[in-house]
Design an enzyme around this catalytic site. Sequence first.
Site, short mmCIF file in Angstrom:
data_model
loop_
_atom_site.label_atom_id
_atom_site.label_comp_id
_atom_site.label_asym_id
_atom_site.label_seq_id
_atom_site.Cartn_x
_atom_site.Cartn_y
_atom_site.Cartn_z
N SER A 263 49.27 50.56 94.63
CA SER A 263 50.29 49.90 95.42
C SER A 263 51.08 50.89 96.29
O SER A 263 50.47 51.65 97.04
CB SER A 263 51.19 49.11 94.48
OG SER A 263 51.73 48.03 95.16
N LYS A 267 49.50 53.96 98.68
CA LYS A 267 49.84 54.46 100.01
C LYS A 267 50.08 55.98 99.91
O LYS A 267 49.66 56.78 100.74
CB LYS A 267 51.10 53.79 100.56
CG LYS A 267 51.13 52.26 100.49
CD LYS A 267 52.42 51.70 101.11
CE LYS A 267 52.95 50.39 100.50
NZ LYS A 267 52.14 49.22 100.53
N TRP A 354 49.35 39.36 99.38
CA TRP A 354 50.39 40.17 100.07
C TRP A 354 49.81 41.48 100.57
O TRP A 354 50.19 41.99 101.62
CB TRP A 354 51.53 40.38 99.08
CG TRP A 354 52.75 41.12 99.54
CD1 TRP A 354 53.24 42.29 99.01
CD2 TRP A 354 53.69 40.74 100.56
NE1 TRP A 354 54.40 42.66 99.63
CE2 TRP A 354 54.71 41.72 100.59
CE3 TRP A 354 53.77 39.66 101.44
CZ2 TRP A 354 55.79 41.66 101.47
CZ3 TRP A 354 54.85 39.60 102.32
CH2 TRP A 354 55.84 40.59 102.33
N HIS A 404 47.84 41.51 91.33
CA HIS A 404 48.24 42.86 91.72
C HIS A 404 48.52 43.68 90.45
O HIS A 404 49.51 43.43 89.76
CB HIS A 404 49.52 42.73 92.57
CG HIS A 404 49.99 43.99 93.21
ND1 HIS A 404 49.24 44.66 94.15
CD2 HIS A 404 51.14 44.69 93.06
CE1 HIS A 404 49.93 45.72 94.55
NE2 HIS A 404 51.08 45.77 93.91
#
Length: 423
Positions: A263, A267, A354, A404
């Site tokens: 998540s 990044k 998302w 997620h």
Amino acid sequence: MPKRLLAALILCAAPLAGQQAQALYDESRVPAYTLPDALTLTGGGKVRDAKTWTARRRPQILALYRTEVFGRSPAPPARLNYEVEAVDGGALGGKALRKIVTIRLGAKPEDPKMNLLVYLPAGAKKPSGVFLGMSFAGIWTVANDAGVPLGGQWVRNRETRVWEKQPATEKDRGASASRWQVEKILDAGYGLAVFDYGDVEPDFVGGMKYGIRPLFFKPGQTEPAADEWGAIGAWAWAASRAMDYLEKDPNVDARHVALFGHSRLGKTALWCGAQDTRFAIVIANESGEGGAAISRRLYGERTRNLNSSFPHWFDGNFKKYNDREDQMPFDSPMLLALTAPRGLYVASAEEDRWSDPKGEFLGAANASAVWALFGKQGIGTMEMPGLHQPVGQTVRYHIRAGKHDVTAYDWEQYIQFARDLWK
Ligand code: GCU
């Protein structure tokens, strides 16, 4: 994840839930877009070979991400300041050699320091390849291991809504164990090293003052300049310091270190791996917007959402792309391509809309042309695979069922990827 931390994240994420409900999830409304070409030099000319990529195009893209997205990071320290606090050759029921290392991130004793928990296969005859992971919580949450001392963690007080550091309790031990799968990793002959991103900079607006960024301010400076690092840059910088340590550990094969993040930390893994080519593999688990997902698709999270909910993550310049994704001189395939020709794994979860699973796949698929310059096969198809069907060679992708999260299925694929690349 410890329950209190989860509650704190939910509290701070409350307005985010509304943003998530309003996002675009209708594939037929994804606009047509043109990606900026990773293989066209700024100033013109096509990149046709690996040499031109490495010498000319890669630095251009790195500079773009440095100024426009994550911000510039300081140079590494002249010398790594660390202590190996504890070594136990019979941890986890005899399976693991466990080390607990303190890495000092500044020069003064009161400056932030991070703890690195290292598990290596016990009795290994040679140095082991390692997965280096960044965690959302203290290192004692990684496994149910009474040998790891409990420390403090940042939680948001429910009444005052103020963030404070509180001591962890016994019930936090092993609380994120399902996300780490240390036994599977050890059984495959690899090690796992983990640090808590909160040691580097706690993740909330205003958390900067407790972290490492102010250590690098010029006299009188109180905020980073528009092209200076955000929190993601700080976490990424710290992952490189963990790598500095791994290079010194005689039980670690530092040529075979895979950097893993989920998540927002996915990044972070992408940005760290882009700058620090010592990582042989970069794994971005559900990294979404600002990570592997193509921003121009406008599906799921948008740049504006990132910059409003988490203004501390990216640099000041990134704010100018709110609602202007089509004006970005970059997009995710360019960030992903900075890992080439090393191993890259991008993963999604079906219910994690998302993060835009299709955008993550297309990010990796479009980046693959850069691996081809090196004679390596990337994803190898522009068709999104079905559930539980990993695709690709040096660049690999999967989408699994579920939410997620990080699951045993994800780790099984990452372990297989390391086996394939490191055989
Ligand atoms: C939020 C945020 C995402 C991020 C995620 C996470 O959902 O909008 O960009 O990836 O948190 O880190 O869990």
